[in-house]
Design an enzyme around this catalytic site. Structure first.
Site, mmCIF file in Angstrom:
data_model
loop_
_atom_site.group_PDB
_atom_site.id
_atom_site.type_symbol
_atom_site.label_atom_id
_atom_site.label_comp_id
_atom_site.label_asym_id
_atom_site.label_seq_id
_atom_site.Cartn_x
_atom_site.Cartn_y
_atom_site.Cartn_z
ATOM 1 N N PHE A 25 -69.443 17.492 151.112
ATOM 2 C CA PHE A 25 -68.270 18.345 150.941
ATOM 3 C C PHE A 25 -67.349 18.192 152.138
ATOM 4 O O PHE A 25 -66.124 18.203 152.022
ATOM 5 C CB PHE A 25 -68.720 19.804 150.779
ATOM 6 C CG PHE A 25 -67.616 20.739 150.399
ATOM 7 C CD1 PHE A 25 -67.123 20.779 149.097
ATOM 8 C CD2 PHE A 25 -67.052 21.579 151.341
ATOM 9 C CE1 PHE A 25 -66.088 21.636 148.741
ATOM 10 C CE2 PHE A 25 -66.020 22.444 150.996
ATOM 11 C CZ PHE A 25 -65.546 22.471 149.696
ATOM 12 N N ARG A 76 -69.081 33.229 152.298
ATOM 13 C CA ARG A 76 -68.825 32.173 153.270
ATOM 14 C C ARG A 76 -70.153 31.674 153.835
ATOM 15 O O ARG A 76 -70.918 32.437 154.428
ATOM 16 C CB ARG A 76 -67.933 32.683 154.401
ATOM 17 C CG ARG A 76 -66.487 32.953 153.992
ATOM 18 C CD ARG A 76 -65.851 31.755 153.363
ATOM 19 N NE ARG A 76 -64.401 31.792 153.357
ATOM 20 C CZ ARG A 76 -63.644 30.917 152.729
ATOM 21 N NH1 ARG A 76 -64.211 29.942 152.018
ATOM 22 N NH2 ARG A 76 -62.325 30.998 152.779
ATOM 23 N N GLU A 165 -63.877 24.972 141.485
ATOM 24 C CA GLU A 165 -64.111 24.942 142.934
ATOM 25 C C GLU A 165 -65.126 26.001 143.357
ATOM 26 O O GLU A 165 -65.264 26.290 144.540
ATOM 27 C CB GLU A 165 -62.795 25.130 143.684
ATOM 28 C CG GLU A 165 -61.804 23.987 143.447
ATOM 29 C CD GLU A 165 -60.524 24.131 144.248
ATOM 30 O OE1 GLU A 165 -60.469 25.031 145.114
ATOM 31 O OE2 GLU A 165 -59.590 23.338 144.014
#
Length: 214
Positions: A25, A76, A165
């Site tokens: 990523f 996150r 996403e």
């Protein structure tokens, strides 16, 4: 006599090797280099891992009529990796700015507009630059473009993000005074949001006057 200020630039770095050691990523590169020293001469060969990221954009959505901001809350992984190091109850779901990477042929301002619509369903009416800076230059090349966007937040809220996403984003419209209290209590604990809210508190009156004059 004052000591002469030294100005080093790219020509004062010797790149000896640059290898990609991981690419997923994000990418990690291993660099071996030398650089000039303030005392004169050159450093020894230094190996550093570089976390390669696209430049990024963040925008603080602000409604002067409501005196409120729109912040987004999402998972996150960096905060998850930090779990337990500060307190047992810290959460990896952070309250932060609308933000995105510049990974296409777009200007930072266009990215700010697009991400505001994708992540918050908000249309920016006026975009005010706050600052540009390196996010974490000790190990990452990311360069951040920070804005304040004037919006009508009266109908903003809910769940947003792009499924392709893996985005799962909750939008909250918060009075500026309450957002400031959250910052002071440590509930807003990411750098871009802290910088933007501090800027807003310092410039809100002047900003509102400038917007009224347009």
């Amino acid at each position: 006599m004052a000591e002469q200020e030294l100005q080093f630039g790219l020509e004062d770095v010797q790149l000896l090797s640059d290898d990609s050691v991981y690419k997923g990523f994000f990418e990690i590169r291993s660099l071996t280099l030398k650089h000039r020293l303030y005392a004169g001469g050159w450093s020894q060969a230094i190996r550093r891992e570089l976390f390669v990221r696209h430049d990024a954009v963040g925008v603080l959505l602000y409604d002067p009529a409501l005196d409120a901001v729109a912040l987004v809350q999402q998972f996150r992984v960096g905060a998850y990796g930090h779990q337990g190091k500060q307190s047992a109850d810290e959460s990896p779901w952070l309250l932060e700015l609308v933000a995105g990477l510049i990974d296409k042929d777009e200007s930072p301002a266009l990215v700010a507009q697009r991400e505001s619509q994708e992540e918050a369903g908000a249309v920016i009416q006026e975009l005010v630059p706050i600052h540009q800076y390196f996010s974490s230059p000790g190990g990452s090349c990311e360069f951040f473009h920070l804005y304040c966007g004037r919006c009508d937040l009266s109908a903003v809220g809910g769940i947003h993000g792009l499924a392709e996403e893996a985005e799962d984003i909750r939008v909250q419209v918060i009075p500026v005074a309450e957002a400031w209290q959250k910052l002071q209590r440590g509930e807003i604990n990411n750098a871009h949001s802290i910088i933007a809210l501090q800027w807003l508190m310092m410039n809100k009156n002047q900003l509102w006057q400038q917007l009224q004059e347009k």
